[in-house]
Design a protein around this motif. Structure first.
Motif, PDB file in Angstrom:
ATOM      1  N   PRO A 159       9.662  17.657  38.413  1.00 46.99           N
ATOM      2  CA  PRO A 159      10.637  18.753  38.462  1.00 46.99           C
ATOM      3  C   PRO A 159      10.837  19.220  39.902  1.00 46.99           C
ATOM      4  O   PRO A 159       9.892  19.254  40.689  1.00 46.99           O
ATOM      5  N   GLY A 160      12.060  19.568  40.234  1.00 43.30           N
ATOM      6  CA  GLY A 160      12.374  19.994  41.598  1.00 43.30           C
ATOM      7  C   GLY A 160      11.793  21.357  41.939  1.00 43.30           C
ATOM      8  O   GLY A 160      11.363  22.109  41.066  1.00 43.30           O
ATOM      9  N   PHE A 161      11.765  21.647  43.200  1.00 51.66           N
ATOM     10  CA  PHE A 161      11.317  22.945  43.703  1.00 51.66           C
ATOM     11  C   PHE A 161      12.543  23.579  44.335  1.00 51.66           C
ATOM     12  O   PHE A 161      12.996  23.144  45.394  1.00 51.66           O
ATOM     13  N   VAL A 162      13.119  24.593  43.680  1.00 51.56           N
ATOM     14  CA  VAL A 162      14.410  25.146  44.092  1.00 51.56           C
ATOM     15  C   VAL A 162      14.252  26.583  44.568  1.00 51.56           C
ATOM     16  O   VAL A 162      13.537  27.376  43.965  1.00 51.56           O
ATOM     17  N   ARG A 213      31.096  20.045  54.585  1.00 53.51           N
ATOM     18  CA  ARG A 213      32.138  20.341  53.590  1.00 53.51           C
ATOM     19  C   ARG A 213      32.142  19.353  52.410  1.00 53.51           C
ATOM     20  O   ARG A 213      32.559  19.700  51.312  1.00 53.51           O
ATOM     21  N   ASP A 214      31.641  18.152  52.594  1.00 48.47           N
ATOM     22  CA  ASP A 214      31.657  17.167  51.515  1.00 48.47           C
ATOM     23  C   ASP A 214      30.524  17.349  50.507  1.00 48.47           C
ATOM     24  O   ASP A 214      30.539  16.734  49.434  1.00 48.47           O
ATOM     25  N   VAL A 215      29.552  18.191  50.784  1.00 52.71           N
ATOM     26  CA  VAL A 215      28.408  18.373  49.888  1.00 52.71           C
ATOM     27  C   VAL A 215      28.823  18.879  48.505  1.00 52.71           C
ATOM     28  O   VAL A 215      28.395  18.306  47.493  1.00 52.71           O
ATOM     29  N   PRO A 216      29.650  19.925  48.378  1.00 50.82           N
ATOM     30  CA  PRO A 216      30.046  20.358  47.027  1.00 50.82           C
ATOM     31  C   PRO A 216      30.772  19.264  46.240  1.00 50.82           C
ATOM     32  O   PRO A 216      30.580  19.148  45.026  1.00 50.82           O
ATOM     33  N   ARG A 217      31.554  18.432  46.915  1.00 50.66           N
ATOM     34  CA  ARG A 217      32.240  17.328  46.215  1.00 50.66           C
ATOM     35  C   ARG A 217      31.224  16.307  45.690  1.00 50.66           C
ATOM     36  O   ARG A 217      31.362  15.792  44.592  1.00 50.66           O
ATOM     37  N   GLY A 249      26.311  15.535  40.174  1.00 50.69           N
ATOM     38  CA  GLY A 249      25.489  16.562  39.547  1.00 50.69           C
ATOM     39  C   GLY A 249      24.372  16.997  40.477  1.00 50.69           C
ATOM     40  O   GLY A 249      24.283  16.577  41.621  1.00 50.69           O
ATOM     41  N   GLY A 250      23.514  17.851  39.967  1.00 47.78           N
ATOM     42  CA  GLY A 250      22.386  18.335  40.751  1.00 47.78           C
ATOM     43  C   GLY A 250      22.749  19.570  41.555  1.00 47.78           C
ATOM     44  O   GLY A 250      23.707  20.283  41.234  1.00 47.78           O
ATOM     45  N   VAL A 251      21.968  19.821  42.579  1.00 42.27           N
ATOM     46  CA  VAL A 251      22.157  20.984  43.445  1.00 42.27           C
ATOM     47  C   VAL A 251      22.164  20.524  44.903  1.00 42.27           C
ATOM     48  O   VAL A 251      21.910  19.357  45.194  1.00 42.27           O
ATOM     49  N   ILE A 252      22.437  21.432  45.780  1.00 44.34           N
ATOM     50  CA  ILE A 252      22.346  21.138  47.210  1.00 44.34           C
ATOM     51  C   ILE A 252      20.896  20.758  47.526  1.00 44.34           C
ATOM     52  O   ILE A 252      19.961  21.372  47.023  1.00 44.34           O
ATOM     53  N   ARG A 253      20.722  19.741  48.340  1.00 42.72           N
ATOM     54  CA  ARG A 253      19.381  19.312  48.751  1.00 42.72           C
ATOM     55  C   ARG A 253      19.066  19.886  50.131  1.00 42.72           C
ATOM     56  O   ARG A 253      19.962  20.103  50.941  1.00 42.72           O
TER      57      ARG A 253
END
Length: 142
Positions: A31-34, A44-48, A54-58
């Motif tokens: 499991p990730g640590f968020v 700017r390309d990260v949200p795309r 899927g997932g979240v910002i790394r």
């Protein structure tokens, strides 16, 4: 701060508020640590990419993480998150203390030593190149 960043960031960068960031401190199959920083600056390309995959910002996507200190978060922001963000390899960590006078402590990674602090700034903060050029009037935040 978000508004100041939004208005001044170079075209390829984006300031995002209150979004989950996987600190990538756990194994890929665990499991990730968020954490949910107040503001992050990403390309700017990260949200795309997130919309596609899927997932979240790394953490590896984050150029700057900004935390706004409240009386109840002082230790968490200055000690715990500072260590976590450094361990995650986030190059720049800005700690904004809203107590008068409003101040910004800009920390940057210094290899295995974690973050190195600049002097806490008050009034108008100006960065010229690293990680980008921006001017923030901290007195307008108080």
């Amino acid at each position: 701060i978000w508004l100041a960043l939004r208005r001044q960031l170079p075209d390829g960068l984006l300031a995002v508020q209150d979004v989950g960031v996987d600190l990538e401190l756990a194994a890929a199959d665990a499991p990730g640590f968020v954490r949910r920083p107040d503001i992050v600056v990403v390309h700017r390309d990260v949200p795309r990419r997130i919309q596609r995959e899927g997932g979240v910002i790394r953490a590896s996507d984050v150029l700057v993480v900004v935390e706004l200190v409240s009386p109840s978060s002082r230790r968490t922001d200055h000690v715990i998150k500072r260590g976590e963000y450094a361990d995650a390899g986030i190059a720049h960590y800005w700690i904004v203390d809203l107590a008068e006078p409003v101040s910004l402590l800009a920390c940057h990674l210094a290899g295995e030593f974690g973050y190195v602090d600049g002097a806490a700034a008050t009034g108008t903060v100006t960065t010229t190149t690293t990680p980008f050029a921006v001017e923030i009037d901290l007195s307008a935040l108080g």
